[in-house]
Enzyme design. Structure first.
Site, short mmCIF file in Angstrom:
data_model
loop_
_atom_site.label_atom_id
_atom_site.label_comp_id
_atom_site.label_asym_id
_atom_site.label_seq_id
_atom_site.Cartn_x
_atom_site.Cartn_y
_atom_site.Cartn_z
N ASP A 60 0.84 -1.20 0.00
CA ASP A 60 0.00 0.00 0.00
C ASP A 60 0.88 1.25 0.00
O ASP A 60 1.01 1.94 1.02
CB ASP A 60 -0.89 -0.08 1.26
CG ASP A 60 -2.09 0.84 1.19
OD1 ASP A 60 -2.29 1.51 0.16
OD2 ASP A 60 -2.85 0.87 2.18
N LYS A 62 0.48 4.07 -1.70
CA LYS A 62 -0.30 5.31 -1.85
C LYS A 62 0.50 6.43 -2.53
O LYS A 62 0.67 7.53 -2.01
CB LYS A 62 -0.79 5.79 -0.49
CG LYS A 62 -1.76 4.83 0.16
CD LYS A 62 -2.89 5.58 0.87
CE LYS A 62 -3.92 4.63 1.40
NZ LYS A 62 -3.42 3.75 2.45
N GLN A 189 -11.41 5.69 11.65
CA GLN A 189 -12.15 5.57 10.39
C GLN A 189 -13.49 6.29 10.50
O GLN A 189 -14.04 6.41 11.59
CB GLN A 189 -12.39 4.08 10.06
CG GLN A 189 -11.12 3.29 9.82
CD GLN A 189 -10.50 3.56 8.45
OE1 GLN A 189 -10.77 4.55 7.81
NE2 GLN A 189 -9.64 2.65 8.02
O1 C5P Z 1 -7.18 -0.92 11.10
P1 C5P Z 1 -8.00 -0.63 9.89
O2 C5P Z 1 -8.86 -1.80 9.47
O3 C5P Z 1 -8.79 0.65 10.00
O4 C5P Z 1 -6.92 -0.45 8.74
C1 C5P Z 1 -7.24 -0.02 7.47
C2 C5P Z 1 -6.06 -0.15 6.56
O5 C5P Z 1 -6.45 0.22 5.25
C3 C5P Z 1 -4.87 0.72 6.92
O6 C5P Z 1 -3.71 -0.02 6.59
C4 C5P Z 1 -5.01 1.92 6.02
O7 C5P Z 1 -3.76 2.47 5.66
C5 C5P Z 1 -5.67 1.31 4.80
N1 C5P Z 1 -6.50 2.23 4.01
C6 C5P Z 1 -7.58 2.91 4.52
N2 C5P Z 1 -8.32 3.74 3.74
C7 C5P Z 1 -8.02 3.91 2.46
C8 C5P Z 1 -6.94 3.20 1.91
C9 C5P Z 1 -6.21 2.36 2.72
O8 C5P Z 1 -7.90 2.73 5.71
N3 C5P Z 1 -8.75 4.67 1.69
#
Ligand code: C5P
Length: 230
Positions: A60, A62, A189
């Protein structure tokens, strides 16, 4: 359940913890693919570990820079033969998306490029603060079109937008982070959903970090399997 991709976010800089996550999430009941983020990739020993990693993984990165810098960064990944997915921010614009896809194809024909739309930690209020006038849903849809136009292989968005994206772009490969098992904390989130709802909304894969890697990992995998069987 084997056709449901589960990307496990290995969000730690500790090699010991990474090995434990990989070991404890192993199951023949699910299609589990580890996802390594910048925390691990930047850590001492992180890249070296990935150079020698024996199964397919998601990196990832990004990417978000001017086209030449972004494509050169992707070129630097060419020795990572088991890396099968990388990410690029749609915000970087069409030319950058195209440049990254072209470079990725030239270094490894099995490397999929996923365009990241609006981060799952953002909501309509945060978009306003940045200066956007569109809603999350409108922007995700707009960026999904841009990513598709660029030739990239799929998009990253929350499962909350997956349904409308899928309606417009029927064949698009969608990966959704912001996934929580019922009752788990959302942490930072904003746009979250359970795995079952996400798959119901036609995502091709989900990213799960803290719901799986915090606490007892093996037990969390059992909870996930039970949940998906409901
Ligand atoms: O712990 P959690 O399930 O929230 O982790 C989400 C993962 O997905 C993290 O590694 C984060 O960097 C990644 N991610 C995200 N949102 C995005 C792209 C990637 O949460 N839009």
């Amino acid at each position: 359940m084997m056709n449901k991709n589960i990307f496990v976010a290995c969000d730690t800089s500790s090699l010991k913890e990474i090995k434990k996550i990989i070991n404890d999430t192993k199951t023949n009941k699910l299609q589990i693919i580890p996802k390594f983020g910048l925390q691990f990739f930047y850590s001492k020993g992180g890249r070296r570990f990935l150079e020698n990693f024996k199964s397919d993984y998601f990196l990832d990165i990004k990417a978000n820079d001017i086209p030449q810098t972004a494509l050169s960064a992707v070129d630097s990944l060419k020795d990572l033969k088991k890396c099968k997915y990388i990410t690029v921010h749609a915000n970087g614009g069409l030319e950058m998306l195209k440049a990254i896809k072209k470079k990725a194809k030239s270094i490894n024909k099995d490397l999929k490029v996923l365009g990241v739309t609006i981060l799952t930690s953002l909501n309509n209020k945060s978009l306003k603060e940045i200066g956007h006038t569109k809603s999350v849903k409108q922007l995700v849809l707009k960026q999904a079109g841009l990513i598709k136009k660029s030739g990239c292989d799929g998009i990253v968005c929350s499962a909350q937008e997956a349904k409308i994206v899928k309606k417009k772009f029927k064949k698009l490969f969608i990966v959704a982070p912001g996934i929580r098992l019922p009752g788990d904390s959302v942490h930072d989130q904003s746009r979250v959903m359970t795995p079952n709802y996400a798959f119901k909304n036609k995502v091709s894969g989900i990213v799960m970090g803290r719901s799986l890697i915090k606490g007892n990992i093996k037990n969390n995998i059992k909870r996930l399997i039970n949940h998906l069987n409901q």
